[in-house]
Design a protein around this motif. Structure first.
Motif, PDB file in Angstrom:
ATOM      1  N   LEU A  95       0.876  -1.169   0.000  1.00  0.00           N
ATOM      2  CA  LEU A  95       0.000   0.000   0.000  1.00  0.00           C
ATOM      3  C   LEU A  95       0.910   1.213   0.000  1.00  0.00           C
ATOM      4  CD1 LEU A  95      -2.739  -0.779   2.698  1.00  0.00           C
ATOM      5  CD2 LEU A  95      -3.090  -0.608   0.223  1.00  0.00           C
ATOM      6  N   ALA A  96       0.727   2.109  -0.957  1.00  0.00           N
ATOM      7  CA  ALA A  96       1.597   3.275  -1.057  1.00  0.00           C
ATOM      8  C   ALA A  96       0.830   4.445  -1.662  1.00  0.00           C
ATOM      9  CB  ALA A  96       2.817   2.959  -1.930  1.00  0.00           C
ATOM     10  N   PRO A  97       1.274   5.688  -1.400  1.00  0.00           N
ATOM     11  CA  PRO A  97       0.675   6.824  -2.094  1.00  0.00           C
ATOM     12  C   PRO A  97       0.873   6.678  -3.599  1.00  0.00           C
ATOM     13  CG  PRO A  97       2.053   7.546  -0.263  1.00  0.00           C
ATOM     14  CD  PRO A  97       2.341   6.092  -0.464  1.00  0.00           C
ATOM     15  N   GLY A  98      -0.131   7.030  -4.365  1.00  0.00           N
ATOM     16  CA  GLY A  98      -0.055   6.933  -5.817  1.00  0.00           C
ATOM     17  C   GLY A  98      -0.330   8.269  -6.474  1.00  0.00           C
ATOM     18  N   ALA A 107     -11.483  14.306  -7.237  1.00  0.00           N
ATOM     19  CA  ALA A 107     -10.930  13.460  -6.184  1.00  0.00           C
ATOM     20  C   ALA A 107     -11.204  14.090  -4.823  1.00  0.00           C
ATOM     21  CB  ALA A 107      -9.435  13.269  -6.393  1.00  0.00           C
ATOM     22  N   LEU A 108     -11.649  13.262  -3.876  1.00  0.00           N
ATOM     23  CA  LEU A 108     -11.907  13.727  -2.519  1.00  0.00           C
ATOM     24  C   LEU A 108     -10.849  13.252  -1.533  1.00  0.00           C
ATOM     25  CD1 LEU A 108     -15.760  13.123  -2.253  1.00  0.00           C
ATOM     26  CD2 LEU A 108     -14.581  15.261  -2.779  1.00  0.00           C
ATOM     27  N   GLY A 109      -9.962  12.384  -1.980  1.00  0.00           N
ATOM     28  CA  GLY A 109      -8.939  11.853  -1.087  1.00  0.00           C
ATOM     29  C   GLY A 109      -7.683  11.529  -1.850  1.00  0.00           C
ATOM     30  N   PRO A 110      -6.681  11.024  -1.149  1.00  0.00           N
ATOM     31  CA  PRO A 110      -5.416  10.684  -1.798  1.00  0.00           C
ATOM     32  C   PRO A 110      -5.538   9.429  -2.651  1.00  0.00           C
ATOM     33  CG  PRO A 110      -5.378   9.943   0.469  1.00  0.00           C
ATOM     34  CD  PRO A 110      -6.661  10.712   0.297  1.00  0.00           C
ATOM     35  N   ALA A 111      -4.737   9.348  -3.679  1.00  0.00           N
ATOM     36  CA  ALA A 111      -4.667   8.123  -4.473  1.00  0.00           C
ATOM     37  C   ALA A 111      -3.885   7.073  -3.697  1.00  0.00           C
ATOM     38  CB  ALA A 111      -4.000   8.399  -5.807  1.00  0.00           C
ATOM     39  N   VAL A 112      -4.405   5.864  -3.666  1.00  0.00           N
ATOM     40  CA  VAL A 112      -3.778   4.745  -2.962  1.00  0.00           C
ATOM     41  C   VAL A 112      -3.423   3.684  -3.979  1.00  0.00           C
ATOM     42  CG1 VAL A 112      -4.089   2.918  -1.265  1.00  0.00           C
ATOM     43  CG2 VAL A 112      -5.012   5.208  -0.820  1.00  0.00           C
ATOM     44  N   GLU A 113      -2.161   3.289  -3.985  1.00  0.00           N
ATOM     45  CA  GLU A 113      -1.710   2.261  -4.914  1.00  0.00           C
ATOM     46  C   GLU A 113      -1.594   0.930  -4.191  1.00  0.00           C
ATOM     47  OE1 GLU A 113       2.089   1.373  -7.825  1.00  0.00           O
ATOM     48  OE2 GLU A 113       1.447   3.445  -7.491  1.00  0.00           O
ATOM     49  N   LEU A 114      -2.413  -0.027  -4.621  1.00  0.00           N
ATOM     50  CA  LEU A 114      -2.360  -1.393  -4.103  1.00  0.00           C
ATOM     51  C   LEU A 114      -1.521  -2.217  -5.066  1.00  0.00           C
ATOM     52  CD1 LEU A 114      -3.396  -3.748  -2.252  1.00  0.00           C
ATOM     53  CD2 LEU A 114      -5.360  -3.909  -3.808  1.00  0.00           C
ATOM     54  N   GLY A 115      -0.457  -2.827  -4.572  1.00  0.00           N
ATOM     55  CA  GLY A 115       0.426  -3.594  -5.428  1.00  0.00           C
ATOM     56  C   GLY A 115       0.574  -5.029  -4.945  1.00  0.00           C
ATOM     57  N   PRO A 116       1.233  -5.857  -5.755  1.00  0.00           N
ATOM     58  CA  PRO A 116       2.000  -5.486  -6.947  1.00  0.00           C
ATOM     59  C   PRO A 116       1.133  -5.319  -8.197  1.00  0.00           C
ATOM     60  CG  PRO A 116       2.226  -7.838  -6.539  1.00  0.00           C
ATOM     61  CD  PRO A 116       1.434  -7.280  -5.390  1.00  0.00           C
ATOM     62  N   LEU A 129     -10.578   3.329   2.376  1.00  0.00           N
ATOM     63  CA  LEU A 129      -9.883   4.481   1.806  1.00  0.00           C
ATOM     64  C   LEU A 129     -10.325   5.767   2.491  1.00  0.00           C
ATOM     65  CD1 LEU A 129     -10.415   3.521  -1.936  1.00  0.00           C
ATOM     66  CD2 LEU A 129      -8.333   3.166  -0.596  1.00  0.00           C
ATOM     67  N   PRO A 130      -9.367   6.625   2.864  1.00  0.00           N
ATOM     68  CA  PRO A 130      -9.729   7.895   3.493  1.00  0.00           C
ATOM     69  C   PRO A 130     -10.100   8.940   2.448  1.00  0.00           C
ATOM     70  CG  PRO A 130      -7.346   7.719   3.361  1.00  0.00           C
ATOM     71  CD  PRO A 130      -7.904   6.437   2.796  1.00  0.00           C
ATOM     72  N   PHE A 131     -10.927   9.891   2.863  1.00  0.00           N
ATOM     73  CA  PHE A 131     -11.207  11.035   1.997  1.00  0.00           C
ATOM     74  C   PHE A 131     -11.631  12.215   2.850  1.00  0.00           C
ATOM     75  CE2 PHE A 131     -15.390   9.269   2.541  1.00  0.00           C
ATOM     76  CZ  PHE A 131     -16.279  10.328   2.420  1.00  0.00           C
TER      77      PHE A 131
END
Length: 198
Positions: A95-98, A107-116, A129-131
């Motif tokens: 899980l990382a900022p995207g 967009a109401l919140g940060p982009a979240v990158e789910l990997g791989p 997810l936060p917003f």
């Protein structure tokens, strides 16, 4: 709600406009050690629990499943619940900022990158997810997929890391600060509302 979301379909490319952008933080991933997914394919292992307060998190998760959570930084409040059987072999899940996808939405919140990137899960993974509504109240709270802010329906937008296509998912639950959604694919997720027509 459907885990497949809604997209333009084969051969269709939705018209998007850039409204918001996120920031990818270097060095945001923290690898969890300790109770890994076990040997081999991780079958029969206890679920992995990984917590991080440094902007993102990652852990090797096997067939036993696991939970990831982030408690500080740009995507603070994000969690991923990976059930037993969602992965067939040990996989480094992140899980990382995207970077926020561009599109006909706000967009109401940060982009979240789910990997791989490119991973398809065999069971539904639940993302929290936060917003931020900017002080506006979600109405009616907890009633998804009909929850709105300023009269606009709150949904989750997904960008496929392989094709770049952006699609839309209905939320499962909505509060004034978080949304949950069930997903089958790794990629970038962000809470938002559809933009009004020009």
């Amino acid at each position: 709600s459907s885990p497949l979301g809604r997209s333009g379909g084969a051969g269709m490319t939705p018209r998007f406009k850039a409204l918001s952008s996120g920031v990818l933080l270097a060095g945001a991933l923290i690898t969890s050690s300790g109770c890994g997914g076990g040997g081999g394919d991780g079958s029969g292992a206890s679920p992995v629990v990984a917590n991080s307060s440094n902007g993102g998190t990652s852990a090797t998760i096997g067939q036993g499943g696991g939970n990831l959570s982030v408690s500080s930084g740009l995507i603070s409040g994000t969690t991923a619940t990976i059930p037993n059987g969602a992965l067939k072999k040990n996989t480094l899940v992140t899980l990382a900022p995207g970077t926020t996808p561009t599109g006909n939405f706000t967009a109401l919140g940060p982009a979240v990158e789910l990997g791989p990137a490119g991973t398809t899960f065999s069971q539904l993974v639940t993302l929290l997810l936060p917003f931020n509504t900017g002080g506006q109240t979600v109405s009616p709270s907890q009633v998804a997929p009909a929850a709105t802010v300023n009269g606009l329906t709150i949904v989750v937008f997904f960008r496929d890391p392989i094709t770049g296509a952006v699609s839309e998912f209905a939320a499962n639950t909505v509060t004034n600060t978080t949304v949950t959604v069930n997903v089958l694919r790794a990629g970038t997720y962000v809470v938002g509302t559809r933009s009004l027509p020009d």
